[in-house]
Write an enzyme that holds these catalytic residues in place. Structure first.
Site, PDB file in Angstrom:
ATOM      1  N   ASP A  83      -9.943   0.810   7.638  1.00  0.00           N
ATOM      2  CA  ASP A  83     -10.028   2.258   7.442  1.00  0.00           C
ATOM      3  C   ASP A  83     -11.088   2.844   8.367  1.00  0.00           C
ATOM      4  O   ASP A  83     -10.879   3.880   8.993  1.00  0.00           O
ATOM      5  CB  ASP A  83     -10.385   2.606   5.991  1.00  0.00           C
ATOM      6  CG  ASP A  83      -9.299   2.224   5.004  1.00  0.00           C
ATOM      7  OD1 ASP A  83      -8.129   2.092   5.401  1.00  0.00           O
ATOM      8  OD2 ASP A  83      -9.645   2.046   3.821  1.00  0.00           O
TER       9      ASP A  83
ATOM     10  N   GLU B 222       0.842  -1.190   0.000  1.00  0.00           N
ATOM     11  CA  GLU B 222       0.000   0.000   0.000  1.00  0.00           C
ATOM     12  C   GLU B 222       0.879   1.241   0.000  1.00  0.00           C
ATOM     13  O   GLU B 222       1.823   1.334   0.774  1.00  0.00           O
ATOM     14  CB  GLU B 222      -0.921   0.027   1.233  1.00  0.00           C
ATOM     15  CG  GLU B 222      -1.977  -1.039   1.214  1.00  0.00           C
ATOM     16  CD  GLU B 222      -3.076  -0.816   2.242  1.00  0.00           C
ATOM     17  OE1 GLU B 222      -3.265   0.327   2.724  1.00  0.00           O
ATOM     18  OE2 GLU B 222      -3.765  -1.802   2.552  1.00  0.00           O
TER      19      GLU B 222
ATOM     20  N   HIS C  48      -4.240   6.560   0.394  1.00  0.00           N
ATOM     21  CA  HIS C  48      -3.574   5.261   0.415  1.00  0.00           C
ATOM     22  C   HIS C  48      -4.193   4.370  -0.651  1.00  0.00           C
ATOM     23  O   HIS C  48      -5.248   4.681  -1.200  1.00  0.00           O
ATOM     24  CB  HIS C  48      -3.630   4.603   1.803  1.00  0.00           C
ATOM     25  CG  HIS C  48      -4.976   4.100   2.203  1.00  0.00           C
ATOM     26  ND1 HIS C  48      -6.003   4.919   2.612  1.00  0.00           N
ATOM     27  CD2 HIS C  48      -5.468   2.843   2.267  1.00  0.00           C
ATOM     28  CE1 HIS C  48      -7.061   4.189   2.917  1.00  0.00           C
ATOM     29  NE2 HIS C  48      -6.768   2.921   2.708  1.00  0.00           N
TER      30      HIS C  48
END
Length: 122
Positions: free
Chosen positions: A83, A15, A70
Site C-alpha cells: 500500500d 481482497e 480495500h
C-alpha cells in the site's frame, strides 16, 4: 461501514476493493469495483474503467472521488508495505478493512496518516 464489512466478507479470501465517494472528508457512498489484480488473494487493483466512470460522473455533478478502500483478508487494518509503495501521496482517503475492523488513512507526501472518524446516523 456495514457495506464495507459486507464487501470484505463476501470477497474473502480475496481482497475486495472500491471507490469512496463524497465531498471534502465526508464519505457519502462507496462504489464496489472488480479487483483486477492477477493475485487478488494478496493484492488489489481497482478496475481502471470503474475509476474513469466515477471521475466522469463527478464531473457531471455526481459525488467526488475522495479515496479508495480495500481489504486485507489475512492481515491487519493498516497500510501494508505494498500500500505504501502504491500510494500516490495525493491526500486521498484509504479505508482498510481487516478482522471485521475498518481504519481510515490519508495518503500524503510523508506516507499514511491515521484518521479518526465518526459514523453519522442515517
Amino acid at each position: 461501514m456495514e457495506r464495507l464489512l459486507e464487501e470484505a466478507a463476501s470477497a474473502h479470501p480475496q481482497e475486495c476493493c472500491g471507490i469512496l465517494l463524497g465531498a471534502d472528508d465526508t464519505i457519502k457512498a462507496i462504489r464496489p469495483t472488480t479487483n483486477v489484480h492477477p493475485a487478488p488473494d494478496r493484492h488489489f487493483e481497482i478496475d481502471p474503467q470503474a475509476l474513469v466512470d466515477a471521475h466522469r460522473a463527478a464531473r457531471s455533478g455526481g459525488p467526488s472521488v475522495i479515496g479508495y478502500y480495500h481489504s486485507h483478508p489475512n492481515g491487519r487494518a493498516e497500510p501494508s508495505a505494498t500500500d505504501r509503495q502504491q500510494s500516490a501521496g495525493d491526500g486521498a482517503i484509504w479505508a482498510i478493512i481487516a478482522a471485521e475492523r475498518i481504519t481510515l488513512w490519508r495518503s500524503g507526501d510523508a506516507g499514511f496518516e491515521a484518521l479518526p472518524y465518526v459514523v453519522a446516523p442515517r
